[in-house]
Design a protein around this motif. Structure first.
Motif, short mmCIF file in Angstrom:
data_model
loop_
_atom_site.label_atom_id
_atom_site.label_comp_id
_atom_site.label_asym_id
_atom_site.label_seq_id
_atom_site.Cartn_x
_atom_site.Cartn_y
_atom_site.Cartn_z
N GLY A 32 17.80 -10.78 -41.96
CA GLY A 32 16.54 -10.06 -41.79
C GLY A 32 15.33 -10.94 -41.62
N GLY A 33 15.47 -12.25 -41.82
CA GLY A 33 14.33 -13.14 -41.71
C GLY A 33 14.34 -13.97 -40.45
N SER A 34 13.56 -15.04 -40.48
CA SER A 34 13.47 -15.93 -39.33
C SER A 34 13.32 -17.36 -39.82
CB SER A 34 12.24 -15.56 -38.48
OG SER A 34 12.05 -16.49 -37.43
N ILE A 35 14.34 -18.20 -39.59
CA ILE A 35 14.26 -19.61 -39.95
C ILE A 35 14.72 -20.44 -38.76
CG2 ILE A 35 14.63 -19.21 -42.42
CD1 ILE A 35 17.52 -20.20 -42.00
N PRO A 36 14.13 -21.61 -38.55
CA PRO A 36 14.50 -22.45 -37.41
C PRO A 36 15.88 -23.05 -37.57
CG PRO A 36 12.90 -23.57 -38.81
CD PRO A 36 13.02 -22.17 -39.33
N VAL A 37 16.56 -23.25 -36.44
CA VAL A 37 17.88 -23.87 -36.42
C VAL A 37 17.88 -25.02 -35.42
CG1 VAL A 37 19.09 -21.77 -37.12
CG2 VAL A 37 18.73 -22.24 -34.68
N ALA A 38 18.86 -25.91 -35.57
CA ALA A 38 19.03 -27.03 -34.65
C ALA A 38 19.68 -26.55 -33.36
CB ALA A 38 19.87 -28.12 -35.29
N VAL A 39 19.64 -27.39 -32.33
CA VAL A 39 20.22 -27.04 -31.04
C VAL A 39 21.69 -26.69 -31.18
CG1 VAL A 39 20.77 -27.91 -28.74
CG2 VAL A 39 18.57 -28.47 -29.77
N GLU A 40 22.42 -27.48 -31.99
CA GLU A 40 23.86 -27.24 -32.17
C GLU A 40 24.13 -25.86 -32.77
OE1 GLU A 40 22.79 -31.38 -31.85
OE2 GLU A 40 22.19 -29.86 -33.34
N GLU A 41 23.29 -25.46 -33.73
CA GLU A 41 23.47 -24.16 -34.37
C GLU A 41 23.14 -23.04 -33.40
OE1 GLU A 41 24.79 -21.64 -37.02
OE2 GLU A 41 24.77 -23.79 -37.40
N LEU A 42 22.09 -23.22 -32.59
CA LEU A 42 21.76 -22.23 -31.57
C LEU A 42 22.92 -22.04 -30.61
CD1 LEU A 42 19.33 -20.57 -30.10
CD2 LEU A 42 19.31 -22.55 -28.58
N GLU A 43 23.49 -23.14 -30.14
CA GLU A 43 24.61 -23.06 -29.20
C GLU A 43 25.82 -22.40 -29.85
OE1 GLU A 43 25.05 -27.11 -28.03
OE2 GLU A 43 23.44 -27.02 -26.52
N VAL B 147 20.52 -8.17 -33.78
CA VAL B 147 20.18 -6.82 -34.21
C VAL B 147 21.42 -6.15 -34.78
CG1 VAL B 147 19.20 -4.61 -33.49
CG2 VAL B 147 18.48 -6.73 -32.35
N ASP B 148 21.32 -5.64 -36.03
CA ASP B 148 22.49 -5.00 -36.64
C ASP B 148 22.58 -3.53 -36.23
OD1 ASP B 148 20.77 -3.51 -38.26
OD2 ASP B 148 21.02 -4.83 -40.00
N ALA B 149 23.58 -2.84 -36.75
CA ALA B 149 23.84 -1.45 -36.37
C ALA B 149 22.71 -0.51 -36.78
CB ALA B 149 25.16 -0.98 -36.99
N PHE B 150 21.84 -0.96 -37.70
CA PHE B 150 20.75 -0.11 -38.18
C PHE B 150 19.41 -0.43 -37.49
CE2 PHE B 150 23.84 -0.74 -41.60
CZ PHE B 150 24.21 0.57 -41.85
N GLY B 151 19.44 -1.36 -36.54
CA GLY B 151 18.23 -1.71 -35.82
C GLY B 151 17.43 -2.82 -36.46
N ASN B 152 17.90 -3.38 -37.57
CA ASN B 152 17.20 -4.49 -38.23
C ASN B 152 17.50 -5.79 -37.50
OD1 ASN B 152 16.29 -2.77 -40.40
ND2 ASN B 152 18.39 -2.83 -41.17
N ARG B 153 16.51 -6.68 -37.41
CA ARG B 153 16.71 -7.90 -36.64
C ARG B 153 16.63 -9.15 -37.52
NH1 ARG B 153 12.69 -10.16 -38.23
NH2 ARG B 153 10.53 -9.81 -37.62
N THR B 154 17.45 -10.12 -37.16
CA THR B 154 17.46 -11.43 -37.80
C THR B 154 17.23 -12.46 -36.70
OG1 THR B 154 19.01 -10.71 -39.52
CG2 THR B 154 18.86 -13.09 -39.10
N MET B 155 16.27 -13.37 -36.91
CA MET B 155 15.89 -14.29 -35.84
C MET B 155 16.18 -15.74 -36.23
SD MET B 155 12.29 -12.41 -34.84
CE MET B 155 12.33 -12.76 -33.10
N ARG B 156 16.72 -16.48 -35.26
CA ARG B 156 17.02 -17.89 -35.46
C ARG B 156 16.45 -18.69 -34.28
NH1 ARG B 156 17.25 -16.20 -39.69
NH2 ARG B 156 18.95 -16.18 -41.21
N PRO B 157 15.19 -19.14 -34.39
CA PRO B 157 14.57 -19.91 -33.31
C PRO B 157 14.99 -21.38 -33.32
CG PRO B 157 13.02 -19.61 -35.10
CD PRO B 157 14.26 -18.86 -35.49
#
Length: 368
Positions: free
Chosen positions: A51-62, A148-158
């Protein structure tokens, strides 16, 4: 429209509207969103709270992008379970103001010399946003996975670490001259450019709007955030309920009403959005609470706060009352959650206009 995209040798060339943007958005790093509906098991494989937003490394994004196909959820009401578009809180707000409300807007920031950067510039430009203040730089463009989960809640990983971005010493008076509002999102890693932008904006008589970004950002960087808020340079502040709670955590009064009171000491307008419970806002001695749009069907919460800000800012520049600004924000915030991603579809703009009519709000004079 404010601008047209011309393609030459596969590269976007911008034909600018001569008018100065009324509202500017500062997003130091251009961002591409990859938005997808996924099952719950994917969240067990990624770092950070759901449900939150925390930065990730390039490898994790991929890694997350490679796993999406195995976890994506099909939907009967949307032919595409995944969308890629220009993203970022400020970009969502500015695009909404331009395409849905017809407000002359511009973006300040930088994008990379890659496919993602070209997509960002074209997407914003096609929405009528003046992109002449965007700097093109050698290097990668930031990306973000929005789950986005089945309930419309979003989790962000920039993924921002290696992305190009505009620096504070690159900003000029010409970037801000003639505009009325500057829209920003708090970011501890962008504090230098945020402070530089505020300094120049104030010199040019430009009002400043700040979004508190995420509850993790508030939790981890509360001290510099409160210093910024208490400087008196922020004219309008937006926070959601979780961010408001984090802002006052440990003080015995960590609730939205107290947060509005705290923010209103330093900001001319203070707004806390409450999800399905609407919002609470204060300007001077006036305080209002406005319910959410009951007819809104939440498919994806991505961009709800950003588009609420679009509607609220539209109300301010049109001279609407505090309550009317909140009502327009409620309509625009409700429009974006009806489909995947932070960009409102033409059908959902029409839905929003109908909601505004029902509430007795005058419709915007759309130029496109």
């Amino acid at each position: 429209m404010g601008a047209e995209t011309l393609l030459k040798n596969g590269e976007a060339r911008v034909q600018l509207d001569p008018k100065v943007p009324l509202i500017l958005g500062l997003q130091p790093a251009a961002l591409i969103d990859h938005v997808a509906r996924v099952d719950g098991s994917l969240f067990d494989q990624i770092p950070g709270e759901r449900g939150g937003s925390i930065p990730v490394a390039v490898e994790e994004l991929e890694h997350i992008l490679s796993e999406l196909k195995r976890h994506v959820l099909a939907s009967a009401d949307d032919s595409s379970p995944m969308k890629t578009m220009a993203g970022g809180s400020v970009a969502n707000t500015i695009r909404g103001l331009s395409s849905g409300f017809g407000v002359n807007c511009g973006m300040i920031g930088a994008y990379g010399d890659d496919e993602q950067g070209q997509l960002f510039a074209c997407n914003m430009n096609t929405s009528g946003v003046n992109v002449s203040r965007l700097r093109k730089k050698k290097g990668p463009t930031a990306q973000c996975v929005c789950l986005v989960d089945a309930f419309g809640n979003r989790t962000m990983r920039p993924c921002l670490a290696t992305a190009v971005k505009v620096q504070g010493d690159e900003l000029t008076k010409g970037d801000f001259s003639g505009s009325k509002w500057l829209v920003m999102r708090f970011g501890a890693f962008n504090l230098e450019v945020i402070q530089a932008a505020i300094r120049i904006a104030k010199q040019q008589g430009v009002s400043v709007s700040l979004d508190l970004a995420s509850f993790e950002m508030v939790r981890n960087f509360r001290v510099p955030l409160r210093q910024l808020l208490e400087s008196g340079d922020i004219d309008l502040c937006f926070a959601n309920e979780d961010e408001a709670t984090e802002l006052l955590r440990g003080e015995g009064n960590a609730h939205p009403e107290a947060a509005v009171e705290y923010l209103s000491k330093y900001c001319r307008w203070a707004v806390v959005t409450l999800g399905s419970n609407g919002c609470i806002a204060k300007h001077g001695e006036e305080i209002v609470q406005v319910p959410a749009i009951g007819e809104a069907k939440a498919v994806d919460a991505t961009g709800a706060g950003d588009l609420f800000a679009s509607g609220f800012l539209y109300g301010l520049v049109k001279g609407l009352s505090l309550e009317e600004c909140c009502k327009v924000g409620s309509c625009s915030g409700g429009s974006v959650i009806r489909s995947l991603g932070g960009e409102v579809t033409p059908e959902n703009w029409q839905w929003m206009y109908k909601q505004m009519q029902r509430k007795g709000l005058s419709l915007p004079d759309i130029r496109n």
